[in-house]
Structure formats: structure tokens, C-alpha cells
Design a protein around this motif. Structure first.
Motif, short mmCIF file in Angstrom:
data_model
loop_
_atom_site.label_atom_id
_atom_site.label_comp_id
_atom_site.label_asym_id
_atom_site.label_seq_id
_atom_site.Cartn_x
_atom_site.Cartn_y
_atom_site.Cartn_z
N LEU A 167 10.75 21.85 27.08
CA LEU A 167 11.71 21.01 26.65
C LEU A 167 11.69 19.56 26.96
O LEU A 167 11.89 18.78 26.26
N GLU A 168 11.18 19.29 28.40
CA GLU A 168 11.06 18.57 28.70
C GLU A 168 9.61 17.83 28.11
O GLU A 168 9.59 16.64 27.85
N ILE A 169 8.39 18.44 27.87
CA ILE A 169 7.81 17.89 27.14
C ILE A 169 7.69 16.93 25.86
O ILE A 169 7.39 16.42 25.22
N ARG A 170 8.46 18.35 25.01
CA ARG A 170 9.04 17.37 23.89
C ARG A 170 9.83 16.44 23.70
O ARG A 170 10.37 16.06 22.99
N ARG A 171 10.38 16.60 24.69
CA ARG A 171 10.69 15.25 24.96
C ARG A 171 9.56 13.73 25.38
O ARG A 171 9.91 13.15 24.02
N ARG A 172 8.52 14.41 26.13
CA ARG A 172 8.01 12.84 26.39
C ARG A 172 6.89 13.02 25.06
O ARG A 172 6.77 11.53 24.80
N VAL A 173 6.81 13.73 24.20
CA VAL A 173 5.72 14.15 22.94
C VAL A 173 6.35 13.87 22.05
O VAL A 173 6.79 14.80 21.61
N GLY A 174 6.98 12.63 20.88
CA GLY A 174 7.22 12.67 19.56
C GLY A 174 6.71 12.85 19.21
O GLY A 174 6.02 11.58 18.36
N ILE A 175 6.63 13.67 18.07
CA ILE A 175 5.59 14.13 16.88
C ILE A 175 5.92 13.26 15.99
O ILE A 175 7.14 14.81 15.73
N VAL A 176 5.66 12.69 15.24
CA VAL A 176 6.36 13.07 13.00
C VAL A 176 5.07 13.26 12.61
O VAL A 176 4.54 12.64 11.80
N PHE A 177 5.75 14.36 11.65
CA PHE A 177 5.00 15.44 10.77
C PHE A 177 4.49 15.01 9.54
O PHE A 177 5.53 13.73 8.78
N GLN A 178 3.63 14.54 8.84
CA GLN A 178 3.20 14.19 7.63
C GLN A 178 4.93 13.54 6.38
O GLN A 178 4.96 13.09 6.18
N ASP A 179 5.08 15.06 6.38
CA ASP A 179 6.56 14.97 5.03
C ASP A 179 7.39 14.97 6.04
O ASP A 179 8.06 15.41 7.01
N PRO A 180 8.58 14.08 5.60
CA PRO A 180 9.35 13.54 6.80
C PRO A 180 10.70 14.53 6.20
O PRO A 180 11.49 14.98 7.43
N ASP A 181 10.89 15.24 5.17
CA ASP A 181 11.74 16.34 4.70
C ASP A 181 11.40 17.60 6.29
O ASP A 181 12.33 18.44 6.22
N ASP A 182 10.69 17.37 6.72
CA ASP A 182 10.07 18.33 8.11
C ASP A 182 11.50 18.68 8.91
O ASP A 182 11.13 19.70 9.87
N GLN A 183 11.94 16.96 9.05
CA GLN A 183 12.52 16.96 10.41
C GLN A 183 14.00 16.62 10.32
O GLN A 183 14.76 16.67 10.88
N LEU A 184 13.70 16.03 8.40
CA LEU A 184 15.71 15.66 8.37
C LEU A 184 15.84 16.63 7.43
O LEU A 184 15.70 17.06 6.51
N PHE A 185 17.08 17.17 8.33
CA PHE A 185 18.18 18.50 7.47
C PHE A 185 19.52 18.47 8.17
O PHE A 185 19.47 19.71 7.90
N THR A 220 13.93 10.13 14.70
CA THR A 220 14.96 10.32 14.99
C THR A 220 12.96 10.81 16.18
O THR A 220 13.86 11.52 17.10
N VAL A 221 12.55 10.74 16.35
CA VAL A 221 11.91 10.79 17.22
C VAL A 221 11.79 10.12 18.64
O VAL A 221 12.31 10.32 19.67
N GLU A 270 -0.63 11.76 9.52
CA GLU A 270 -0.83 10.50 8.31
C GLU A 270 0.04 10.07 8.07
O GLU A 270 1.00 9.90 6.63
N PRO A 271 0.89 8.93 8.69
CA PRO A 271 1.65 7.82 8.38
C PRO A 271 1.81 6.96 7.15
O PRO A 271 3.02 6.66 6.86
N SER A 272 0.57 6.92 7.37
CA SER A 272 0.49 6.08 5.34
C SER A 272 0.17 6.67 4.36
O SER A 272 0.72 6.23 3.15
N SER A 273 0.05 8.31 4.13
CA SER A 273 -0.63 9.18 3.17
C SER A 273 1.52 8.52 2.24
O SER A 273 2.45 8.94 2.53
N ASN A 274 1.49 8.75 0.56
CA ASN A 274 2.21 8.57 -0.07
C ASN A 274 2.67 7.63 -0.16
O ASN A 274 3.86 7.51 -0.67
N LEU A 275 2.81 6.82 0.22
CA LEU A 275 3.39 5.15 0.37
C LEU A 275 3.21 4.59 -0.96
O LEU A 275 1.16 4.25 -1.05
#
Length: 243
Positions: free
Chosen positions: A76-94, A152-153, A165-170
Motif C-alpha cells: 500500500l505504501e509502495i504504491r503511493r510512493r511509486v506512481g506508474i502511468v501505463f501506456q494505455d490510459p484506458d487501463d487507468q481510467l474507469f 491520477t498518479v 511509453e508516454p509519447s506513443s500514439n501522439l
């Protein structure tokens, strides 16, 4: 030099089918650094990233964040400290709205009321999406959704921001705007990318991961000027690139 905020030592990992993805990776990232993680497909980059907040568990070696081991009791604390933004934003927006998505993580940490609202507003302002707070994420453009995913992160106030891969598909304009956004963030950054020009623009240090090991680690420009090194690891600069 101070202790690293991200400390990976001898990290090895094999998938259940027997495929060995990492063979003893050592990587140390210090607070405020911006590091590009480069490498061909299949090099182990995603496998490495998934160890940073405990999605995968090391077969051997260790990962720690500001001295806290990445292990089950600390997730729980690690996931607060390390914020991962995945390649496909739809994996994180729900959630139904942008505001709800950005509030989700901090609310799970127990934030409520004015404190939660302030955290959400700050994160959205940081990515230039304040005016879209009440929009449904699926009504946004791909680039806008990527910005919200970053928000969100950021709302979790992480010590390390990991971008996959933040610049992909842009398109070129959205890519430039995203680069300006990333440059404006005051956060330790680990960026996984095939976009070598983007890496040079945003990261002063680059690490090449190849066949599950660290093959090179140094100033980004020096690595990108080494044509033989890039060739050995199936990395190519864009045509006409001059740096």
C-alpha cells in the motif's frame, strides 16, 4: 551522494512458463533524477517496471523505495510512493468523471472533504486539465486521457513517477505539449520509451536494458551518439535526427 530513492539490486525474474526475463539487474535512481529506460522489445523493461510497486515479485534480488522494501506487507505504501502511468490510459481510467478518477487513489488513502478536493484540483492543474474535471474520460481525446492518467498518479504525491511509453500514439503537437508538461513536474522520473529523441529531450541519464541485463548506463546524449551501442541493442534514432 544521498541514498537512492529507487534501489534495485541483483533483480532476477522468470515467468511461470520458464522464460527468464531479468538476469540480475542493478539500477539506482536518486531523488530528482530523470532517467530514460531504453531497450528493444522483449528486453525486460515492462517486467522491471512491474516489480517497482509489487505487481510482480522478485525471484532473486531486491527492490526498495526510499529504504522501504517492495514486499507484500508494504504494498500500500509502495504504491503511493511509486506512481506508474501505463501506456494505455484506458487501463487507468474507469470512473464516471475525470474528477472521480483522480480522486480514487487519494480517497483510498483516507483523504476526504476539502483535503481530497485540494489534492484533485492540484493534480488536474499540474497537467492542464482542470476545466475537464466533470467530463467523462471516454469523451476526451487520447492525449487528454493520457494527461488525466498522469494526474491520477500525481494525486497520490508519489516519490517516483514511472511513465511507460508516454509519447506513443501522439501527434506531433500533443507530443510536444506532453514533453512540456513532463518538464514542468518536480518529481523523480523513470521513463520507459522507444522514442530516443523524447528521451534526450526529457532525461539527462539513460539506461539500456537488453536481454534482461543493464547493457549501458550514462548520459543520454553520450549513449545516443554511440551508433555501435545502439545498433547492438536494436535501437535507432529517427531519420534526420541531429540532437
Amino acid at each position: 551522494m544521498s541514498a537512492p530513492v529507487l534501489d534495485i539490486r541483483g533483480l532476477a525474474f522468470a515467468y511461470p512458463d520458464g522464460h527468464q526475463a531479468l538476469f540480475g539487474v542493478d539500477l539506482h535512481v536518486h531523488r530528482g533524477e530523470r532517467v530514460a529506460l531504453l531497450g528493444p522489445n522483449g528486453a525486460g523493461k515492462t517486467t522491471l517496471v512491474l516489480h517497482l510497486n509489487g505487481i510482480l515479485t522478485a525471484g532473486a534480488g531486491s527492490v526498495s523505495v526510499s529504504g522501504l522494501p517492495v514486499e507484500s506487507g508494504n504494498h500500500l505504501e509502495i504504491r503511493r510512493r511509486v506512481g506508474i502511468v501505463f501506456q494505455d490510459p484506458d487501463d487507468q481510467l474507469f470512473m464516471p468523471t475525470v474528477r472521480d478518477d483522480v480522486a480514487f487513489g487519494p480517497a483510498n488513502l483516507g483523504l476526504r472533504g476539502a483535503e481530497l478536493d485540494a489534492r484533485v484540483e492540484s493534480a488536474l492543474a499540474a497537467v492542464g486539465m482542470s476545466e475537464f474535471a466533470d467530463r467523462a474520460p471516454h469523451h476526451l481525446s487520447f492525449g487528454q486521457r493520457r494527461r488525466v492518467a498522469i494526474a491520477t498518479v500525481l494525486a497520490m504525491e508519489p516519490e517516483i513517477l514511472v511513465l511507460d511509453e508516454p509519447s506513443s500514439n501522439l501527434d506531433p503537437t500533443t507530443r510536444r505539449e506532453l514533453a512540456e508538461l513532463i518538464q514542468s513536474l518536480d518529481v523523480t522520473l523513470l521513463m520507459v520509451t522507444h522514442d530516443l529523441a523524447f528521451a534526450l529531450q526529457l532525461c539527462e541519464r539513460a539506461v539500456i536494458l537488453s536481454d534482461g541485463i543493464v547493457a549501458a548506463d550514462g548520459p543520454t546524449r553520450a549513449i545516443l551518439e554511440d551508433a555501435d551501442l545502439l545498433g547492438r541493442h536494436r535501437l535507432e534514432l529517427p531519420w534526420g535526427f541531429s540532437g
